[in-house]
Write a protein that holds these residues in place. Structure first.
Motif, short mmCIF file in Angstrom:
data_model
loop_
_atom_site.label_atom_id
_atom_site.label_comp_id
_atom_site.label_asym_id
_atom_site.label_seq_id
_atom_site.Cartn_x
_atom_site.Cartn_y
_atom_site.Cartn_z
N ALA A 25 0.83 -1.20 0.00
CA ALA A 25 0.00 0.00 0.00
C ALA A 25 0.86 1.26 0.00
N LEU A 26 2.00 1.20 0.67
CA LEU A 26 2.91 2.34 0.69
C LEU A 26 3.65 2.50 -0.64
N LEU A 27 3.90 1.38 -1.30
CA LEU A 27 4.70 1.41 -2.53
C LEU A 27 3.94 1.83 -3.77
N ILE A 28 2.61 1.62 -3.81
CA ILE A 28 1.89 1.79 -5.07
C ILE A 28 1.88 3.23 -5.58
N ARG A 32 9.31 3.39 -7.87
CA ARG A 32 9.93 2.07 -7.95
C ARG A 32 8.91 1.00 -8.31
N ILE A 33 7.73 1.07 -7.73
CA ILE A 33 6.71 0.06 -8.01
C ILE A 33 6.20 0.20 -9.44
N VAL A 34 6.24 1.42 -9.98
CA VAL A 34 5.83 1.63 -11.37
C VAL A 34 6.78 0.89 -12.31
N ARG A 35 8.07 1.01 -12.05
CA ARG A 35 9.06 0.31 -12.87
C ARG A 35 8.92 -1.21 -12.73
N VAL A 40 7.29 -6.39 -15.17
CA VAL A 40 6.60 -7.68 -15.08
C VAL A 40 5.51 -7.79 -16.14
N ILE A 41 4.78 -6.70 -16.38
CA ILE A 41 3.75 -6.71 -17.42
C ILE A 41 4.37 -7.00 -18.79
N SER A 184 1.44 -5.42 -8.84
CA SER A 184 1.31 -5.00 -7.44
C SER A 184 -0.14 -5.11 -6.96
N ASP A 185 -1.11 -5.01 -7.88
CA ASP A 185 -2.51 -5.23 -7.52
C ASP A 185 -2.73 -6.68 -7.09
#
Length: 222
Positions: A25-28, A32-35, A40-41, A184-185
């Motif tokens: 929840a903190l990362l979204i 960094r989480i976007v990259r 992964v996508i 991340s979802d």
């Protein structure tokens, strides 16, 4: 003693899941989480093919409401009429009904838009955490918990965990492949559902422990 062990296991799983979800929840909202999500996508969608798309759509359907409703209905009827396990049915219902409610609350709180990189299906609503991931983890997780005691062999139990894990992972992966969820979802959905499932099992085992103590006390007193 077995109830104490189950209580401890459920507590630890719930604690790890809560910490994991809080971390996600903190990362979204960070770069960094976007990259991570985009990497992964790109990796998963790099395997795109007509046959694989059909398979992924099948797993997404398995994780959809109509499919899950049918599975849950059959399990409920089996628990009530065949096994006559009222307490287990209550646990099952609590987990299954509570999961989409929790998912709706979390989605409304985080308001994360769905990815728009390369969608193979169209769907509305918010993205975090994934409802398919939460439902899959809850349904196959609680089924594994309820069926575990009725499988006498280690091989059978191992097969149960493997099959449940495959369905959970494939349903989550299908949402990434089809372009309707960030990785991340999915991870956040697993953690959120893990916390809810572990908490429900903890209260159920606590109830069973108290019930065992009352019966044991009555027998000793008699």
């Amino acid at each position: 003693m077995k109830y104490k062990r189950y209580l401890l296991s459920a507590f630890l799983v719930g604690l790890v899941s809560l910490i994991g979800f809080s971390f996600m929840a903190l990362l979204i909202s960070g770069p960094r989480i976007v990259r991570f999500d985009q990497t992964v996508i790109s990796l998963i969608q790099g395997f795109e093919s007509p046959k694989l798309t059909t398979v992924m759509k099948l797993f997404t359907y398995i994780g959809s409401f109509p499919s899950m409703f049918g599975i849950c209905l059959l399990v409920s009827l089996f628990l009530y009429f065949v096994l006559k396990h009222r307490a287990e049915l209550l646990l099952f219902g609590t987990v299954i009904i509570g999961t989409p409610i929790l998912n709706h609350i979390l989605k409304q709180y985080f308001h994360r838009a769905r990815p728009d990189l390369h969608r193979l299906i169209e769907i509305g609503g918010y993205s975090f955490p994934s409802g398919h991931a939460m439902n899959a983890f809850a349904v196959y997780g609680i089924l594994s918990f309820l069926l575990w005691r009725y499988i006498p062999t280690r091989l059978g139990r191992g097969a149960l965990i493997m099959i449940s894990s495959i369905f959970i992972l494939m349903i989550g992966t299908s949402r990434i492949y089809l372009g309707v969820h960030y990785p991340s979802d999915i991870i956040g959905g697993y953690f959120a559902s893990g916390f809810w499932l572990a908490s429900s099992i903890w209260f159920f085992q606590r109830y069973k422990e108290k019930q065992f103590e009352r019966i044991h006390f009555s027998e000793n007193k008699g």
